[in-house]
Write an enzyme that holds these catalytic residues in place. Structure first.
Site, PDB file in Angstrom:
ATOM      1  N   SER A 122      31.369  53.526  42.726  1.00  0.00           N
ATOM      2  CA  SER A 122      31.790  52.527  43.715  1.00  0.00           C
ATOM      3  C   SER A 122      33.165  51.977  43.346  1.00  0.00           C
ATOM      4  O   SER A 122      33.572  52.028  42.172  1.00  0.00           O
ATOM      5  CB  SER A 122      30.774  51.375  43.754  1.00  0.00           C
ATOM      6  OG  SER A 122      31.269  50.270  44.492  1.00  0.00           O
ATOM      7  N   TYR A 177      26.055  44.677  39.291  1.00  0.00           N
ATOM      8  CA  TYR A 177      26.361  45.916  40.012  1.00  0.00           C
ATOM      9  C   TYR A 177      27.700  46.483  39.545  1.00  0.00           C
ATOM     10  O   TYR A 177      27.823  47.679  39.273  1.00  0.00           O
ATOM     11  CB  TYR A 177      26.390  45.657  41.513  1.00  0.00           C
ATOM     12  CG  TYR A 177      26.630  46.895  42.345  1.00  0.00           C
ATOM     13  CD1 TYR A 177      25.618  47.830  42.530  1.00  0.00           C
ATOM     14  CD2 TYR A 177      27.868  47.128  42.938  1.00  0.00           C
ATOM     15  CE1 TYR A 177      25.829  48.972  43.288  1.00  0.00           C
ATOM     16  CE2 TYR A 177      28.093  48.265  43.703  1.00  0.00           C
ATOM     17  CZ  TYR A 177      27.076  49.183  43.870  1.00  0.00           C
ATOM     18  OH  TYR A 177      27.292  50.319  44.618  1.00  0.00           O
ATOM     19  N   LYS A 219      28.292  50.210  37.641  1.00  0.00           N
ATOM     20  CA  LYS A 219      29.165  51.256  38.164  1.00  0.00           C
ATOM     21  C   LYS A 219      30.320  51.547  37.200  1.00  0.00           C
ATOM     22  O   LYS A 219      30.783  52.690  37.099  1.00  0.00           O
ATOM     23  CB  LYS A 219      29.688  50.868  39.547  1.00  0.00           C
ATOM     24  CG  LYS A 219      28.591  50.851  40.617  1.00  0.00           C
ATOM     25  CD  LYS A 219      27.861  52.187  40.698  1.00  0.00           C
ATOM     26  CE  LYS A 219      26.846  52.228  41.827  1.00  0.00           C
ATOM     27  NZ  LYS A 219      26.150  53.535  41.937  1.00  0.00           N
TER      28      LYS A 219
END
Length: 289
Positions: free
Chosen positions: A181, A194, A198
């Site tokens: 991402s 998150y 990533k």
């Protein structure tokens, strides 16, 4: 019809070998042409064929994973789709019966081993399974932290280990694409865990590329911005919220699913034969700002 089939069978019985070879090649070229046209018409997929290749896609029940599994099948790969939701697999098989389904929660290490032990050879792996429970930094809980790292990092490592061991043993090489991402390289509010998962996946990709490269196994990641999956459209339906993000993207828009899928297919294919260890942004220029 039976008479025609009999005539064809007789022709291949009595015809010289060179003629049979030419006919077979002609039929194959016609098949490839028709297959490619249908593929482009059905899914706007770039002209890449994976005939004879075996692909594994995780998180294949929805969104990018589902679209990738379908695109690979249209491109003539033998596809195994992994997801934890049986209903998603059932609907995927209705759409493409040739796909082999595997229902397992990849956060469960032992269950994953059991589910994939009889998988057979895999040439192409797309590590797409992920979760994104959003919490502000001060509100992060151990449960959400562990869940995120177990799925976004640990499961990706585990599935890649299983597949890469087979690639190494066969000596046939392969290609692995991890779905990361833009959040791996840019801080986003309420995305503390998150973003961290990533970023970890990006570095895992680079180390995998370093260690697996000598076995001709390429490992890369795709790093999209917000993607207009069903969930993406739902989460970014508020015009003010969407504008706050698109205003930071030079192209002024979010990515469509096929934008990401086409990047995945490129990295899986021989068209990127010397591409190894890259993190490929599919973000309209978000990360250059």
């Amino acid at each position: 019809m039976l008479k025609k089939l009999s005539q064809i069978r007789t022709l291949f019985t009595v015809a010289p070998a060179p003629l049979i070879t030419r006919v077979k090649k002609s039929v194959q070229r016609s098949y490839d042409f028709i297959s490619t046209r249908l593929c482009l018409r059905a899914g706007k997929t770039m002209e890449i064929t994976f005939a004879g290749k075996r692909a594994l896609v995780t998180g294949a029940g929805k969104g990018i994973g589902r679209a990738t599994a379908l695109a690979l099948a249209r491109s003539r790969a033998e596809v195994t789709a992994v997801t934890r939701t049986q209903a998603d697999l059932d609907s995927l098989l209705l759409e493409c019966p040739s796909i082999k389904p595997v229902c397992v929660d990849l956060a469960d290490w032992d269950a994953t081993d059991a589910a994939l032990k009889d998988l057979g050879p895999v040439d192409l792996l797309v590590n797409n399974a992920a979760c994104a429970p959003l919490q502000s930094f001060l509100e992060v809980t151990p449960e959400k932290f562990d869940m995120s790292f177990n799925i976004n990092v640990k499961a990706a490592l585990h599935v890649a280990q299983i597949v890469a061991r087979g690639m190494k043993a066969r000596g046939s090489g392969g290609s692995i694409v991890n779905i990361s991402s833009q959040a791996s390289q840019c801080a986003l509010k309420d995305h503390a865990v998150y973003c961290a998962t990533k970023a970890a996946l990006d570095m895992l990709t680079k180390v995998m590329a370093l260690e697996l490269g000598p076995y001709q196994v390429r490992v890369n990641s795709v790093n999209p911005t917000v993607v207009m999956t069903k969930m993406g459209k739902m989460n970014w339906s508020d015009p003010e919220k969407a504008k706050a993000m698109t205003s930071r993207i030079p192209m002024g828009k979010f990515a469509e699913v096929e934008d990401v899928v086409n990047s995945i297919l490129f990295l899986l294919s021989d068209k990127s034969a010397m591409t190894n260890g890259v993190t490929l942004p599919v973000d309209g220029g978000f990360l250059v700002c």
